[in-house]
Design a protein around this motif. Structure first.
Motif, PDB file in Angstrom:
ATOM      1  N   ALA A  56       0.803  -1.226  -0.210  1.00 30.03           N
ATOM      2  CA  ALA A  56      -0.005   0.005  -0.032  1.00 30.03           C
ATOM      3  C   ALA A  56       0.784   1.200  -0.095  1.00 30.03           C
ATOM      4  O   ALA A  56       0.478   2.513   0.207  1.00 30.03           O
ATOM      5  N   ARG A  57       2.060   1.018  -0.221  1.00 30.64           N
ATOM      6  CA  ARG A  57       2.954   2.280  -0.451  1.00 30.64           C
ATOM      7  C   ARG A  57       3.178   3.137   1.060  1.00 30.64           C
ATOM      8  O   ARG A  57       3.716   4.149   1.090  1.00 30.64           O
ATOM      9  N   LYS A  58       3.196   2.323   2.211  1.00 30.88           N
ATOM     10  CA  LYS A  58       3.376   2.779   3.275  1.00 30.88           C
ATOM     11  C   LYS A  58       4.837   2.355   3.775  1.00 30.88           C
ATOM     12  O   LYS A  58       4.964   1.164   4.389  1.00 30.88           O
ATOM     13  N   TYR A  59       5.774   3.183   3.355  1.00 30.93           N
ATOM     14  CA  TYR A  59       7.275   2.655   3.326  1.00 30.93           C
ATOM     15  C   TYR A  59       7.846   3.014   4.784  1.00 30.93           C
ATOM     16  O   TYR A  59       9.171   2.738   4.816  1.00 30.93           O
ATOM     17  N   ASP A  60       6.913   3.780   5.723  1.00 30.28           N
ATOM     18  CA  ASP A  60       7.832   3.799   6.972  1.00 30.28           C
ATOM     19  C   ASP A  60       7.442   2.771   7.935  1.00 30.28           C
ATOM     20  O   ASP A  60       7.824   2.833   9.177  1.00 30.28           O
ATOM     21  N   THR A  61       7.004   1.614   7.374  1.00 33.47           N
ATOM     22  CA  THR A  61       6.806   0.117   8.084  1.00 33.47           C
ATOM     23  C   THR A  61       8.123  -0.209   8.637  1.00 33.47           C
ATOM     24  O   THR A  61       9.273  -0.350   7.954  1.00 33.47           O
ATOM     25  N   HIS A  62       8.093  -0.495   9.903  1.00 33.23           N
ATOM     26  CA  HIS A  62       9.334  -0.924  10.404  1.00 33.23           C
ATOM     27  C   HIS A  62       9.041  -2.086  11.635  1.00 33.23           C
ATOM     28  O   HIS A  62       8.110  -1.935  12.441  1.00 33.23           O
ATOM     29  N   LEU A  63       9.500  -3.402  11.403  1.00 29.73           N
ATOM     30  CA  LEU A  63       9.254  -4.302  12.259  1.00 29.73           C
ATOM     31  C   LEU A  63      10.428  -4.202  13.401  1.00 29.73           C
ATOM     32  O   LEU A  63      11.663  -4.389  13.018  1.00 29.73           O
ATOM     33  N   PRO A  64       9.908  -4.580  14.597  1.00 31.50           N
ATOM     34  CA  PRO A  64      10.618  -4.848  15.822  1.00 31.50           C
ATOM     35  C   PRO A  64      11.343  -5.994  15.480  1.00 31.50           C
ATOM     36  O   PRO A  64      10.794  -6.972  15.391  1.00 31.50           O
ATOM     37  N   ASN A  65      12.731  -6.105  15.710  1.00 31.27           N
ATOM     38  CA  ASN A  65      13.468  -7.489  15.339  1.00 31.27           C
ATOM     39  C   ASN A  65      14.426  -7.609  16.633  1.00 31.27           C
ATOM     40  O   ASN A  65      15.583  -6.971  16.500  1.00 31.27           O
ATOM     41  N   GLU A  66      13.880  -8.637  17.372  1.00 31.62           N
ATOM     42  CA  GLU A  66      14.626  -9.024  18.479  1.00 31.62           C
ATOM     43  C   GLU A  66      14.736 -10.445  18.451  1.00 31.62           C
ATOM     44  O   GLU A  66      15.280 -11.287  19.330  1.00 31.62           O
ATOM     45  N   ARG A  67      14.553 -11.359  17.258  1.00 28.83           N
ATOM     46  CA  ARG A  67      14.664 -12.655  17.133  1.00 28.83           C
ATOM     47  C   ARG A  67      16.159 -12.951  16.320  1.00 28.83           C
ATOM     48  O   ARG A  67      16.495 -12.422  15.583  1.00 28.83           O
ATOM     49  N   ALA A  68      16.666 -14.035  16.612  1.00 27.30           N
ATOM     50  CA  ALA A  68      18.034 -14.612  16.201  1.00 27.30           C
ATOM     51  C   ALA A  68      17.601 -15.631  15.091  1.00 27.30           C
ATOM     52  O   ALA A  68      18.420 -16.393  14.612  1.00 27.30           O
ATOM     53  N   ASP A  69      16.556 -16.252  14.758  1.00 24.70           N
ATOM     54  CA  ASP A  69      15.874 -17.327  13.892  1.00 24.70           C
ATOM     55  C   ASP A  69      15.940 -16.702  12.551  1.00 24.70           C
ATOM     56  O   ASP A  69      16.030 -15.627  12.231  1.00 24.70           O
ATOM     57  N   GLU A  70      15.140 -17.632  11.677  1.00 25.14           N
ATOM     58  CA  GLU A  70      14.935 -16.909  10.340  1.00 25.14           C
ATOM     59  C   GLU A  70      13.852 -16.169  10.174  1.00 25.14           C
ATOM     60  O   GLU A  70      13.849 -15.287   9.258  1.00 25.14           O
ATOM     61  N   PHE A  71      12.998 -16.136  11.163  1.00 25.37           N
ATOM     62  CA  PHE A  71      12.028 -15.047  11.085  1.00 25.37           C
ATOM     63  C   PHE A  71      12.728 -13.464  11.463  1.00 25.37           C
ATOM     64  O   PHE A  71      12.160 -12.547  10.703  1.00 25.37           O
ATOM     65  N   GLY A  72      13.620 -13.595  12.279  1.00 30.46           N
ATOM     66  CA  GLY A  72      14.401 -12.513  12.538  1.00 30.46           C
ATOM     67  C   GLY A  72      15.059 -11.750  11.149  1.00 30.46           C
ATOM     68  O   GLY A  72      15.258 -11.059  11.082  1.00 30.46           O
ATOM     69  N   GLU A  73      15.646 -12.806  10.436  1.00 29.02           N
ATOM     70  CA  GLU A  73      16.403 -12.603   9.164  1.00 29.02           C
ATOM     71  C   GLU A  73      15.393 -11.931   8.271  1.00 29.02           C
ATOM     72  O   GLU A  73      15.690 -10.995   7.506  1.00 29.02           O
ATOM     73  N   LEU A  74      14.425 -12.607   8.188  1.00 25.85           N
ATOM     74  CA  LEU A  74      13.339 -12.184   7.168  1.00 25.85           C
ATOM     75  C   LEU A  74      13.003 -10.666   7.552  1.00 25.85           C
ATOM     76  O   LEU A  74      12.700  -9.952   6.724  1.00 25.85           O
ATOM     77  N   MET A  75      12.542 -10.375   8.898  1.00 29.52           N
ATOM     78  CA  MET A  75      12.160  -9.156   9.294  1.00 29.52           C
ATOM     79  C   MET A  75      13.161  -8.044   9.054  1.00 29.52           C
ATOM     80  O   MET A  75      13.069  -7.167   8.738  1.00 29.52           O
ATOM     81  N   SER A  76      14.613  -8.612   9.302  1.00 30.50           N
ATOM     82  CA  SER A  76      15.522  -7.555   9.061  1.00 30.50           C
ATOM     83  C   SER A  76      15.787  -7.255   7.336  1.00 30.50           C
ATOM     84  O   SER A  76      15.841  -5.932   7.118  1.00 30.50           O
ATOM     85  N   HIS A  77      15.499  -8.084   6.689  1.00 30.03           N
ATOM     86  CA  HIS A  77      15.141  -8.142   5.132  1.00 30.03           C
ATOM     87  C   HIS A  77      14.231  -7.169   4.906  1.00 30.03           C
ATOM     88  O   HIS A  77      14.187  -6.466   3.854  1.00 30.03           O
ATOM     89  N   ILE A  78      12.989  -7.276   5.398  1.00 30.08           N
ATOM     90  CA  ILE A  78      12.074  -6.313   5.423  1.00 30.08           C
ATOM     91  C   ILE A  78      12.184  -4.937   5.615  1.00 30.08           C
ATOM     92  O   ILE A  78      11.801  -4.162   4.760  1.00 30.08           O
ATOM     93  N   ASN A  79      12.801  -4.791   6.693  1.00 29.40           N
ATOM     94  CA  ASN A  79      13.075  -3.352   7.102  1.00 29.40           C
ATOM     95  C   ASN A  79      14.142  -2.734   6.317  1.00 29.40           C
ATOM     96  O   ASN A  79      13.962  -1.601   5.897  1.00 29.40           O
TER      97      ASN A  79
END
Length: 469
Positions: free
Chosen positions: A208-231
């Motif tokens: 939806a072109r909301k580029y201010d989206t930021h995921l809190p990333n405190e995980r050290a697993d694959e989900f955390g890596e994916l969140m980092s890439h999305i950020n």
């Protein structure tokens, strides 16, 4: 079907399979262990009985014939008279021996003499029946053998009740374990998939072109890596959006300025305030040339970005190209009052597109001329650096703020957006230079010059076989 339902079904299916397999193996292990327990218990009974029978054998003159036994009830079942010689019966027994009592407590059992003849007892005719064998040993050696024939599965009331109790326990354990698995699966599935829901919401926001989206990333697993890439993706998209908006604003500004000048001068001519003479036509020609140059630069840059520029590599003498472009632009430098000189120029051959190399050198020299105050100086140096050729172009003030050197190659970059344009260019020359250098597998760097201005360093590979792009 949602991923949560699929994951729940998969988890429950795997739990059921593992549980059933574990219960089946536990049941099999119990049956094997219980049967082995019964056999060992029977062997222990026969060992105790063997001691008593050996004592009776010795007490009766080392003979089985005179042992006082009640053969009708000594063993479980009637005595087998079909095997072995007829027995001589001694005097009526005074009382039943302890051996007879012990024999009655177990499964069908037979006593064999030293020649494997049946003394008394029951012999199973089933060849597949299990046998528990114990030899009777006296001072004279082996004197006989005790063999019992326990059933394939325990058939006593106690054994059957115990086996049934274990079966009920296994079933109850299985049901309780399955219920616990369901409870744990229902509790753990949302927890495991909670990061995925956050990621899904972030992706929808980016869509939806909301580029201010930021995921809190405190995980050290694959989900955390994916969140980092999305950020990172969110930041990249935001920067690209800002760059695009800046592009549109800068291009609009660059196009609007000459159009405004042309429109104003035409209005003055139409109102009769300014005559239409050669001077006015020359002014029109300058603004049209500026528009044409900007459009051509934009076209060249867009072609480079989409891979539309074609390169035809030949052996090029870089020294001759530098001297040629310097001589071509000499009058422009002299007209502005800027000296241009070649400090060093070794003859170096490179694999390059001659037209693009000339365009590269021209853009660099024109940029140096336009952004150098008079009286000023531009120095060109061409050096042989082993596997590569190094071209340096330095000028006198003004320079650039520290940290903004790399921004010089961004399209339409202006260090001070409020200042008036110093040149007739559109601010795309250095961007096109970077595209040309990259296409030749080289590098271009901007840094402060010792002369007070800017030093542009270009490194190009020598005599390499580069395929046409």
């Amino acid at each position: 079907m949602k991923l949560s339902y699929k994951f729940l079904c998969l988890l429950l299916g795997f739990t059921c399979f593992s549980l059933l397999l574990s219960l089946a193996l536990a049941r099999w292990s119990f049956e094997q262990g219980f049967t082995e327990f019964i056999i060992n218990q029977e062997r222990e009974r026969l060992n105790q009985l063997a001691v008593q029978l050996v004592d009776e054998y010795r007490a009766n003159g080392n003979s089985w014939e005179n042992v006082e036994l009640d053969n009708a009830s000594f063993f479980s079942g009637p005595p087998n008279r079909k095997f072995g010689p007829p027995r001589r019966m001694g005097p009526p027994p005074r009382s039943r021996s302890m051996a007879a009592n012990n024999l009655d407590l177990g499964p069908p059992t037979a006593l064999f003499d030293n020649e494997d003849n049946v003394v008394t007892g029951n012999v199973s005719r089933d060849s597949s029946a299990k046998q528990v064998t114990v030899d009777l040993i006296s001072d004279r050696g082996r004197i006989g053998t005790l063999i019992s024939y326990p059933p394939p599965t325990p058939n006593s009331e106690i054994a059957v009740a115990f086996a049934a109790q274990q079966n009920h326990a296994i079933i109850i354990i299985g049901l309780v374990s399955f219920a616990l698995a369901i409870i744990i699966a229902l509790g753990i599935t949302p927890r495991i998939l909670r990061p995925f829901e956050s990621i899904l919401a972030a992706v929808k926001a980016l869509t939806a072109r909301k580029y201010d989206t930021h995921l809190p990333n405190e995980r050290a697993d694959e989900f955390g890596e994916l969140m980092s890439h999305i950020n990172t993706l969110s930041t990249t998209l935001k920067n690209n959006e800002n760059t695009k908006n800046q592009w549109l604003a800068d291009i609009s500004h660059e196009l609007r300025t000459p159009l405004t000048i042309l429109s104003g001068e035409i209005e003055l001519i139409k109102a009769g305030i300014r005559p239409l003479d050669q001077k006015q036509l020359h002014s029109f020609d300058q603004e049209v040339s500026r528009l044409s140059l900007l459009v051509e630069d934009l076209y060249q840059l867009s072609l480079s970005d989409i891979g539309g520029l074609r390169y035809h590599f030949l052996s090029v003498n870089l020294r001759d190209a530098v001297i040629s472009q310097k001589d071509t632009l000499l009058s422009k430098f002299m007209q502005k009052g800027i000296d241009i000189e070649i400090a060093e120029a070794s003859p170096i051959f490179i694999d390059a597109d001659p037209q693009r190399i000339n365009q590269l050198i021209t853009n660099l020299l024109v940029n140096a001329c336009e952004y150098t105050d008079a009286p000023g100086k531009v120095v060109i140096t061409l050096k042989d650096s082993g596997p590569s050729a190094t071209l340096l172009i330095e000028d006198t003030p003004p320079g650039i703020k520290k940290g903004n050197e790399s921004l010089l190659f961004e399209p339409l970059f202006r260090e001070d957006a409020s200042r008036a344009r110093r040149s007739s260019g559109g601010g795309l020359g250095l961007s096109i230079c970077k595209q040309i250098v990259n296409a030749h597998q080289g590098k271009i760097v901007a840094e402060p010059s010792k002369l007070g201005g800017i030093k542009i360093t270009i490194t190009l590979p020598k005599e390499q076989l580069i395929k046409d792009n």
